[in-house]
Motif scaffolding. Sequence first.
Motif, PDB file in Angstrom:
ATOM      1  N   ILE A  23       0.831  -1.214   0.000  1.00  0.00           N
ATOM      2  CA  ILE A  23       0.000   0.000   0.000  1.00  0.00           C
ATOM      3  C   ILE A  23       0.862   1.259   0.000  1.00  0.00           C
ATOM      4  N   VAL A  24       1.898   1.290   0.849  1.00  0.00           N
ATOM      5  CA  VAL A  24       2.772   2.468   0.901  1.00  0.00           C
ATOM      6  C   VAL A  24       3.494   2.660  -0.431  1.00  0.00           C
ATOM      7  N   SER A  25       4.002   1.587  -0.996  1.00  0.00           N
ATOM      8  CA  SER A  25       4.719   1.673  -2.273  1.00  0.00           C
ATOM      9  C   SER A  25       3.798   2.101  -3.403  1.00  0.00           C
ATOM     10  N   MET A  26       2.574   1.579  -3.421  1.00  0.00           N
ATOM     11  CA  MET A  26       1.620   1.973  -4.452  1.00  0.00           C
ATOM     12  C   MET A  26       1.205   3.436  -4.290  1.00  0.00           C
ATOM     13  N   PHE A  27       1.077   3.896  -3.052  1.00  0.00           N
ATOM     14  CA  PHE A  27       0.685   5.285  -2.805  1.00  0.00           C
ATOM     15  C   PHE A  27       1.722   6.244  -3.385  1.00  0.00           C
ATOM     16  N   PHE A  28       2.982   6.064  -3.011  1.00  0.00           N
ATOM     17  CA  PHE A  28       4.028   6.950  -3.511  1.00  0.00           C
ATOM     18  C   PHE A  28       4.318   6.684  -4.987  1.00  0.00           C
ATOM     19  N   GLY A  29       4.254   5.421  -5.385  1.00  0.00           N
ATOM     20  CA  GLY A  29       4.471   5.082  -6.783  1.00  0.00           C
ATOM     21  C   GLY A  29       3.428   5.717  -7.684  1.00  0.00           C
ATOM     22  N   PHE A  30       2.193   5.831  -7.203  1.00  0.00           N
ATOM     23  CA  PHE A  30       1.119   6.453  -7.974  1.00  0.00           C
ATOM     24  C   PHE A  30       1.468   7.892  -8.335  1.00  0.00           C
ATOM     25  N   PHE A  31       1.927   8.666  -7.348  1.00  0.00           N
ATOM     26  CA  PHE A  31       2.242  10.076  -7.597  1.00  0.00           C
ATOM     27  C   PHE A  31       3.516  10.231  -8.425  1.00  0.00           C
ATOM     28  N   ILE A  32       4.485   9.339  -8.217  1.00  0.00           N
ATOM     29  CA  ILE A  32       5.679   9.347  -9.069  1.00  0.00           C
ATOM     30  C   ILE A  32       5.274   9.094 -10.511  1.00  0.00           C
ATOM     31  N   ALA A  33       4.416   8.094 -10.714  1.00  0.00           N
ATOM     32  CA  ALA A  33       3.977   7.725 -12.065  1.00  0.00           C
ATOM     33  C   ALA A  33       3.212   8.853 -12.736  1.00  0.00           C
ATOM     34  N   TYR A  77      27.935   5.800   0.267  1.00  0.00           N
ATOM     35  CA  TYR A  77      27.927   7.251   0.156  1.00  0.00           C
ATOM     36  C   TYR A  77      27.376   7.905   1.420  1.00  0.00           C
ATOM     37  N   GLY A  78      27.383   7.139   2.509  1.00  0.00           N
ATOM     38  CA  GLY A  78      26.969   7.678   3.798  1.00  0.00           C
ATOM     39  C   GLY A  78      25.478   7.716   4.024  1.00  0.00           C
ATOM     40  N   ILE A  79      24.723   7.045   3.173  1.00  0.00           N
ATOM     41  CA  ILE A  79      23.257   7.026   3.324  1.00  0.00           C
ATOM     42  C   ILE A  79      22.834   5.619   3.741  1.00  0.00           C
ATOM     43  N   THR A  80      22.473   5.459   4.994  1.00  0.00           N
ATOM     44  CA  THR A  80      22.077   4.153   5.510  1.00  0.00           C
ATOM     45  C   THR A  80      20.591   4.160   5.832  1.00  0.00           C
ATOM     46  N   LEU A  81      19.867   3.237   5.254  1.00  0.00           N
ATOM     47  CA  LEU A  81      18.422   3.156   5.432  1.00  0.00           C
ATOM     48  C   LEU A  81      18.058   1.859   6.140  1.00  0.00           C
ATOM     49  N   GLY A  82      16.978   1.893   6.903  1.00  0.00           N
ATOM     50  CA  GLY A  82      16.460   0.684   7.512  1.00  0.00           C
ATOM     51  C   GLY A  82      15.856  -0.223   6.451  1.00  0.00           C
ATOM     52  N   PRO A  83      15.712  -1.504   6.759  1.00  0.00           N
ATOM     53  CA  PRO A  83      15.161  -2.446   5.768  1.00  0.00           C
ATOM     54  C   PRO A  83      13.793  -2.038   5.240  1.00  0.00           C
ATOM     55  N   LEU A  84      12.909  -1.609   6.131  1.00  0.00           N
ATOM     56  CA  LEU A  84      11.556  -1.251   5.718  1.00  0.00           C
ATOM     57  C   LEU A  84      11.557   0.014   4.847  1.00  0.00           C
ATOM     58  N   THR A  85      12.365   0.990   5.242  1.00  0.00           N
ATOM     59  CA  THR A  85      12.469   2.223   4.451  1.00  0.00           C
ATOM     60  C   THR A  85      13.040   1.930   3.070  1.00  0.00           C
ATOM     61  N   ALA A  86      14.070   1.091   3.017  1.00  0.00           N
ATOM     62  CA  ALA A  86      14.661   0.714   1.728  1.00  0.00           C
ATOM     63  C   ALA A  86      13.639  -0.001   0.855  1.00  0.00           C
ATOM     64  N   ALA A  87      12.804  -0.820   1.472  1.00  0.00           N
ATOM     65  CA  ALA A  87      11.756  -1.526   0.718  1.00  0.00           C
ATOM     66  C   ALA A  87      10.750  -0.534   0.142  1.00  0.00           C
ATOM     67  N   TYR A  88      10.312   0.427   0.961  1.00  0.00           N
ATOM     68  CA  TYR A  88       9.370   1.438   0.486  1.00  0.00           C
ATOM     69  C   TYR A  88       9.934   2.201  -0.712  1.00  0.00           C
ATOM     70  N   ILE A  89      11.178   2.670  -0.573  1.00  0.00           N
ATOM     71  CA  ILE A  89      11.765   3.513  -1.609  1.00  0.00           C
ATOM     72  C   ILE A  89      11.975   2.737  -2.902  1.00  0.00           C
ATOM     73  N   SER A  90      12.582   1.564  -2.800  1.00  0.00           N
ATOM     74  CA  SER A  90      12.901   0.794  -4.009  1.00  0.00           C
ATOM     75  C   SER A  90      11.635   0.353  -4.744  1.00  0.00           C
ATOM     76  N   LEU A  91      10.638  -0.098  -4.016  1.00  0.00           N
ATOM     77  CA  LEU A  91       9.401  -0.545  -4.668  1.00  0.00           C
ATOM     78  C   LEU A  91       8.591   0.632  -5.211  1.00  0.00           C
ATOM     79  N   SER A  92       8.617   1.767  -4.520  1.00  0.00           N
ATOM     80  CA  SER A  92       7.908   2.948  -5.016  1.00  0.00           C
ATOM     81  C   SER A  92       8.519   3.434  -6.322  1.00  0.00           C
ATOM     82  N   ILE A  93       9.837   3.468  -6.376  1.00  0.00           N
ATOM     83  CA  ILE A  93      10.525   3.901  -7.593  1.00  0.00           C
ATOM     84  C   ILE A  93      10.243   2.924  -8.727  1.00  0.00           C
ATOM     85  N   ASN A  94      10.233   1.635  -8.409  1.00  0.00           N
ATOM     86  CA  ASN A  94       9.994   0.626  -9.433  1.00  0.00           C
ATOM     87  C   ASN A  94       8.574   0.705  -9.971  1.00  0.00           C
TER      88      ASN A  94
END
Length: 214
Positions: A23-33, A77-94
């Motif tokens: 749901i979170v990935s689709m929400f952000f992915g929708f606006f990106i799309a 590059y000094g950017i460390t994300l938690g597993p859940l945050t990384a999942a949200y970002i990568s799936l939203s972008i995809n």
Amino acid sequence: MELVLDNLGFLFKGAYYTLLITIVSMFFGFFIALFVAIARLKGNRLISNLARGYVSIIRGTPIIVQIFIIYYGLPDYGITLGPLTAAYISLSINIGAYLSETFRGAILSVPKGQTEAALSLNMSPWQTMRKIILPQAARVAIPPMGNTFIGMLKETSLVSIVTVTELLRSAQLLIAQYYIAMPFYISIALMYWLMSMFFSNILNRIEKKLSKAY
């Protein structure tokens, strides 16, 4: 089966994270799309080319590689994300890249006469897009968007590689504990199926309402 029933709460927790990520990935992915689709159609040459490049790169690389880049590559590059945050970002972008093509096709399906008529009534390009084009394009976009949504639901299983305890990861942990695989795999398969049917039903209802409106 008794083992499955005894650990049903643990599997339901995994299903919760699967739904949350979807749901979170689709929400952000929708606006990106939506932004990317409009950028490709209405933006200047630079913006249009950037949007086209984004879609080409994301659609041309495996999602698992994108997850690795976000979770394991960015710390270089000094950017460390938690597993859940990384999942949200990568799936939203995809999902944003794939949905943008759906939205672009839906917008192009609206007859140009609609735009010309709106502009002749002194509506601004933004008002024309928001009030005339997008509502009609939504009716065309709903069915393929539903397929993408359900595909994303199943692709959340890939985030188990970055230790997110979603549905597949939950089953893997139970299998490692009890050394029995088939009952747990069958159980999560049924859960994925039920969740897919649930979302399909919702999207079908939305599609019918939009069809009545037009």
